[in-house]
Scaffold this motif. Structure first.
Motif, PDB file in Angstrom:
ATOM      1  N   TRP A 107       0.463   3.950  -2.926  1.00  0.00           N
ATOM      2  CA  TRP A 107       0.365   5.569  -2.637  1.00  0.00           C
ATOM      3  C   TRP A 107       1.159   6.420  -3.263  1.00  0.00           C
ATOM      4  O   TRP A 107       0.801   7.444  -3.911  1.00  0.00           O
ATOM      5  CB  TRP A 107       0.425   5.872  -1.169  1.00  0.00           C
ATOM      6  N   SER A 125       0.875  -1.134  -0.063  1.00  0.00           N
ATOM      7  CA  SER A 125      -0.014   0.078   0.007  1.00  0.00           C
ATOM      8  C   SER A 125       0.791   1.237   0.068  1.00  0.00           C
ATOM      9  O   SER A 125       0.565   2.450  -0.600  1.00  0.00           O
ATOM     10  CB  SER A 125      -1.140   0.024   1.191  1.00  0.00           C
ATOM     11  N   ASP A 126       1.917   1.175   0.569  1.00  0.00           N
ATOM     12  CA  ASP A 126       2.883   2.278   0.429  1.00  0.00           C
ATOM     13  C   ASP A 126       3.288   2.674  -0.757  1.00  0.00           C
ATOM     14  O   ASP A 126       3.319   3.822  -1.155  1.00  0.00           O
ATOM     15  CB  ASP A 126       4.269   2.140   1.259  1.00  0.00           C
ATOM     16  N   SER A 157      -5.369  10.101   0.094  1.00  0.00           N
ATOM     17  CA  SER A 157      -5.280   8.742  -0.640  1.00  0.00           C
ATOM     18  C   SER A 157      -4.217   8.606  -1.687  1.00  0.00           C
ATOM     19  O   SER A 157      -3.863   7.857  -2.068  1.00  0.00           O
ATOM     20  CB  SER A 157      -6.866   8.343  -1.000  1.00  0.00           C
ATOM     21  N   THR A 158      -3.748  10.123  -2.180  1.00  0.00           N
ATOM     22  CA  THR A 158      -3.014   9.979  -3.205  1.00  0.00           C
ATOM     23  C   THR A 158      -1.661  10.662  -2.814  1.00  0.00           C
ATOM     24  O   THR A 158      -1.998  11.572  -1.828  1.00  0.00           O
ATOM     25  CB  THR A 158      -3.575  10.354  -4.330  1.00  0.00           C
ATOM     26  N   SER A 159      -0.771  10.869  -3.423  1.00  0.00           N
ATOM     27  CA  SER A 159       0.306  11.591  -3.366  1.00  0.00           C
ATOM     28  C   SER A 159       0.698  12.664  -4.421  1.00  0.00           C
ATOM     29  O   SER A 159       1.548  13.557  -4.139  1.00  0.00           O
ATOM     30  CB  SER A 159       1.670  10.697  -3.343  1.00  0.00           C
TER      31      SER A 159
END
Length: 567
Positions: A270, A266-267, A445-447
């Motif tokens: 993201w 998950s990292d 939720s996004t970068s």
């Protein structure tokens, strides 16, 4: 009336990785062994225009007139360029700008013989070797070659290895896609790294679904577009590309073939959702949520022959109506002489009322107006976008800024935009209404930079140089673009810029100023430190290094030597 910098915009995706050969030489055993490992799919490459030149890298060679004629005829054609390895949509990236090592024709007249008689043809930044990638093992082999030879990685540099993912062209639709490790199903399309948006849109239309994607037919659906943010004229209502992606399949620089989604790695997921292409791994496919139906759209297309005075009048009209149109879900591309916009939220009668001010103005200028309903995104794309693809093959430099809604709330703010435009004569201007203004995104939720979430416009300004520009002239063009950046920052100081390295087979294009000051903050806001930590976790050797990407090593690194020094 397509945008000059479309959807962090134009041509076929591939994801291209270039590996700079810094500590090794091109010894035959190394390349031969790599070629054997990838089943004979390692190829040599020369620049796109090389058949037109009587020399190459200082050696006389016969001109191939027949091949040159084909190149001349297609030099400005994005679709043709994207079918060829060895060129870029914007030609400055083919060259080593600081030394003028290049192999470039005259974009104003590709048949002009001066281009191949006055300047030589050099390899420049074109990868001399590339792999025709067929599977993830090919990428693993390339990265293993990189690691064992201590070869760092980047997007474009002298003496490089390219990964050509054109043949990763599979598309599928699953009405109940479940990400690995998850339980909730989504209607979704899975798209290979070699698929251009025009093919993805055609496939979606055949399955009666709507997918959010780039504005040009040759922008790649699983490349830098969907890792840098991914804006669309549907984004005001349906979100950015990174808001809709559910899963990636990729090879990370440590050689592992991974799945990344909200439940698994998950990292990394993201980071990939906004951290930029060419940084965290080589993406082989992505899966994105689709709308389970073809969505009817109201379309407004207006245009007129503008003068300096009428162009400014029209820009004032656009700024004065911007907030109303944003609330009504309009997305599109605006210029001082017209626009094309779409919305899924209004009826035809409501759309006509919404656009009445613009219609009245354009009609006083004897312009053209069309407001109509089309049954689907693909119907709009086929009618308006494909026939109007912007010519490529020139050296265009852009500065971008996300313009927040607060600027449009006051007359002072709106006036500041007009004053900026008038203060920079000679700059092109493009206004992209592609921000997720109405989309209810999950926080963090996004970068991507949070500046996307309260912006109404994504504005581009900039300059260009030509095939025979001197180094001083190139530097001057970049300095002018820096002035555009400074002006945009002055009217939106707390906002950000769109760092999107969009790949199109071998081609890529960036919508941000490559000399963007304080780029970590501009591109990612407060997300940069977390992105850098993830970068170090999956790429501890820094193989995927690129200019002002996450983890960039700086101007003094040898891989940055082809960028001119600009104050």
């Amino acid at each position: 009336m397509l945008s000059l910098y479309q959807s962090c915009m134009l041509s076929y995706t591939v994801f291209l990785l270039f590996v700079s050969v810094v500590k090794t030489t091109e010894s035959a055993p190394n390349w031969n062994t790599l070629n054997e490992t990838v089943g004979g799919r390692l190829h040599k490459a020369k620049p796109f225009s090389s058949p037109c030149f009587p020399d190459f890298d200082g050696i006389s060679v016969p001109r191939n007139k027949a091949a040159c004629k084909i190149i001349e005829d297609n030099y400005l054609n994005a679709t043709y360029r994207s079918s060829q390895f060895g060129n870029f949509m914007n030609t400055q990236w083919e060259s080593c700008m600081s030394t003028s090592a290049q192999c470039t024709l005259d974009s104003s007249d590709p048949s002009d013989s001066l281009a191949w008689t006055e300047l030589p043809c050099d390899q420049g930044s074109i990868a001399p070797y590339y792999i025709d990638v067929q599977n993830y093992e090919d990428v693993q082999a390339a990265l293993a070659f990189s690691r064992t030879t201590e070869v760092p990685c980047r997007s474009s540099t002298i003496g490089s290895l390219g990964l050509w993912t054109r043949n990763l062209d599979k598309i599928s639709y699953n009405a109940s896609f479940v990400p690995v490790g998850g339980s909730q199903p989504f209607p979704a399309m899975t798209i290979g790294a070699g698929v251009p948006w025009v093919d993805a849109y055609s496939f979606a239309d055949a399955n009666n679904v709507t997918i959010v994607g780039g504005y040009s037919e040759t922008v790649g659906a699983s490349g830098g577009w969907i890792m840098g943010g991914g804006h669309s004229v549907l984004s005001p209502t349906l979100g950015l590309g990174v808001d809709r992606v559910l899963e990636y399949k990729l090879v990370t620089p440590d050689g592992e073939y991974r799945t990344a989604n909200a439940h698994t790695n998950s990292d990394l997921f993201w980071a990939l959702r906004g951290g930029g292409g060419g940084t965290f791994g080589v993406v082989l496919e992505s899966t994105s949520m689709v709308e389970p139906m073809a969505i009817p759209l109201q379309v407004a297309s207006v245009s007129f022959n503008s003068t300096t005075e009428t162009g400014l009048q029209f820009l004032r009209l656009l700024t004065n109506n911007s907030l109303q149109w944003a609330q009504e879900g309009w997305g599109g591309h605006l210029t001082s002489s017209g626009f094309i916009s779409v919305t899924p939220l209004l009826t035809l009668e409501e759309a006509q009322a919404s656009m009445q001010n613009a219609v009245d103005f354009v009609q006083t200028q004897n312009g053209t107006v069309v407001i109509e309903t089309l049954p689907s995104w693909f119907a709009f794309f086929a009618k308006y976008t494909i026939p109007a693809q912007t010519a490529v093959g020139s050296a265009d430099l852009a500065a971008s800024r996300l313009i927040p809604y607060s600027l449009f709330e006051t007359q002072e703010g709106r006036d500041s935009f007009i004053q900026l435009v008038t203060s920079l004569p000679g700059s092109f201007l493009e206004i992209d209404v592609v921000t997720p203004f109405l989309y209810n995104a999950t926080e963090n939720s996004t970068s991507v930079t949070p500046a996307w979430r309260n912006a109404v416009w994504h504005v581009l300004m900039g300059s260009e140089f030509v095939w025979n520009s001197t180094l001083a002239e190139k530097v001057a063009a970049f300095e002018f673009t820096n002035n555009c950046t400074a002006g945009l920052i002055s009217i939106a100081p707390n906002s950000g810029a769109y760092m999107c390295l969009t790949t199109h087979f071998f081609l890529f294009q960036n919508e941000a100023n490559v000399y963007e000051p304080n780029y970590e903050q501009s591109f990612w806001g407060g997300n940069y430190d977390r992105l850098l930590a993830i970068k170090h976790r999956y790429d501890p050797l820094g193989l995927l290094d690129c200019w002002k990407c996450v983890g960039w090593k700086g101007v003094d690194d040898s891989r940055s030597r082809c960028y001119p020094r600009v104050d």
